[in-house]
Motif scaffolding. Structure first.
Motif, PDB file in Angstrom:
ATOM      1  N   GLU A 168       7.287   7.867  -4.139  1.00  0.00           N
ATOM      2  CA  GLU A 168       7.875   8.052  -5.468  1.00  0.00           C
ATOM      3  C   GLU A 168       6.732   7.984  -6.470  1.00  0.00           C
ATOM      4  O   GLU A 168       5.985   7.010  -6.493  1.00  0.00           O
ATOM      5  N   VAL A 169       6.619   9.007  -7.297  1.00  0.00           N
ATOM      6  CA  VAL A 169       5.514   9.105  -8.241  1.00  0.00           C
ATOM      7  C   VAL A 169       6.070   9.167  -9.658  1.00  0.00           C
ATOM      8  O   VAL A 169       7.076   9.838  -9.908  1.00  0.00           O
TER       9      VAL A 169
ATOM     10  N   ARG B 205      -1.948  15.338  -5.239  1.00  0.00           N
ATOM     11  CA  ARG B 205      -3.042  14.588  -4.611  1.00  0.00           C
ATOM     12  C   ARG B 205      -2.813  13.102  -4.819  1.00  0.00           C
ATOM     13  O   ARG B 205      -2.585  12.640  -5.929  1.00  0.00           O
ATOM     14  N   LEU B 206      -2.890  12.363  -3.711  1.00  0.00           N
ATOM     15  CA  LEU B 206      -2.575  10.944  -3.720  1.00  0.00           C
ATOM     16  C   LEU B 206      -3.786  10.145  -3.250  1.00  0.00           C
ATOM     17  O   LEU B 206      -4.440  10.503  -2.268  1.00  0.00           O
ATOM     18  N   GLU B 207      -4.089   9.056  -3.987  1.00  0.00           N
ATOM     19  CA  GLU B 207      -5.147   8.135  -3.580  1.00  0.00           C
ATOM     20  C   GLU B 207      -4.566   6.725  -3.617  1.00  0.00           C
ATOM     21  O   GLU B 207      -4.235   6.205  -4.681  1.00  0.00           O
TER      22      GLU B 207
ATOM     23  N   TYR C 176      -8.111   2.133  -1.223  1.00  0.00           N
ATOM     24  CA  TYR C 176      -8.680   3.098  -0.273  1.00  0.00           C
ATOM     25  C   TYR C 176      -9.313   4.238  -1.066  1.00  0.00           C
ATOM     26  O   TYR C 176      -8.850   5.378  -1.045  1.00  0.00           O
ATOM     27  N   ARG C 177     -10.384   3.932  -1.773  1.00  0.00           N
ATOM     28  CA  ARG C 177     -11.026   4.915  -2.652  1.00  0.00           C
ATOM     29  C   ARG C 177     -11.517   6.131  -1.886  1.00  0.00           C
ATOM     30  O   ARG C 177     -12.037   6.017  -0.783  1.00  0.00           O
ATOM     31  N   TYR C 178     -11.291   7.248  -2.511  1.00  0.00           N
ATOM     32  CA  TYR C 178     -11.737   8.554  -2.016  1.00  0.00           C
ATOM     33  C   TYR C 178     -11.063   8.974  -0.712  1.00  0.00           C
ATOM     34  O   TYR C 178     -11.514   9.892  -0.052  1.00  0.00           O
TER      35      TYR C 178
ATOM     36  N   ALA D 176      -0.439   3.723  -5.633  1.00  0.00           N
ATOM     37  CA  ALA D 176      -1.406   4.814  -5.535  1.00  0.00           C
ATOM     38  C   ALA D 176      -1.551   5.488  -6.885  1.00  0.00           C
ATOM     39  O   ALA D 176      -0.755   5.264  -7.795  1.00  0.00           O
ATOM     40  N   THR D 177      -2.570   6.298  -6.984  1.00  0.00           N
ATOM     41  CA  THR D 177      -2.760   7.161  -8.148  1.00  0.00           C
ATOM     42  C   THR D 177      -2.459   8.583  -7.684  1.00  0.00           C
ATOM     43  O   THR D 177      -2.899   9.003  -6.606  1.00  0.00           O
TER      44      THR D 177
END
Length: 200
Positions: A106-107, A124-126, A130-132, A197-198
């Motif tokens: 869910e964003v 796109r999910l980060e 968990y960078r990159y 997440a971003t």
């Protein structure tokens, strides 16, 4: 992580009174049944037996109401209760991932982007922590309305409402995760409800 089958007992609420009542009724029922078997013509015993049978069924159903059973076959993924913990109405007890479960993210995107969003667009999910380690998902559904921060809280589970801070109105977007896990340095790691997440 435990596998459960549909209908399996998962948890039972405090049932001391109900269990004691059922035990008493079953004892009385057995004694009355013996009395009836010894003298099949005893009409008073037959009537009492019929009445006790109804009481026994009611006591069993009350005991069963205090049990939580698995609605589907699957794997227990998130246990929120412990022995002795008090629950409020509507609180989550545990989660079960059904064998055919689908996983979604869910964003909350800024509300001013709503006119530009379409199902099928890439997202796109980060994951935080968990960078990159980007994952490209596909938008499945988009909310019809732009909602304020207070309204968004209604969409979130109670245990996550304090974890999310918003600056302004948002549109809710949902994207399907391709699997219940993701790869980090060649290692498979499970997603868990509440991970943040971003998204872009």
């Amino acid at each position: 992580g435990q596998r459960v089958s549909a209908g399996q007992l998962l948890a039972r609420f405090y049932v001391e009174q109900e269990a004691a009542a059922l035990s008493r009724i079953e004892s009385e029922f057995e004694l009355l049944l013996l009395r009836t078997l010894r003298d099949p013509n005893d009409q008073a015993a037959r009537q009492q037996l019929s009445s006790l049978r109804a009481e026994r069924d009611l006591a069993r159903s009350r005991l069963e109401e205090r049990a939580i059973r698995s609605p589907v076959a699957g794997v227990v993924s998130d246990v929120r209760i412990r022995p002795g913990k008090h629950l409020q109405a509507g609180e989550s007890v545990l989660s079960i991932l059904g064998d055919n479960a689908r996983f979604y993210v869910e964003v909350m995107l800024p509300g001013h982007h709503r006119p530009l969003l379409r199902s099928g667009q890439p997202l796109r999910l980060e994951l935080k922590g968990y960078r990159y380690q980007y994952q490209v998902l596909t938008i499945d559904s988009i909310g019809d309305e732009v909602v304020g921060p207070g309204e968004v809280k209604r969409y979130l589970p109670a245990e996550l409402q304090d974890a999310v801070t918003l600056d302004g109105p948002v549109v809710l977007v949902q994207a399907r995760l391709p699997s219940p896990s993701f790869q980090i340095d060649g290692q498979s790691v499970r997603y868990y409800e509440g991970m943040q997440a971003t998204a872009e």
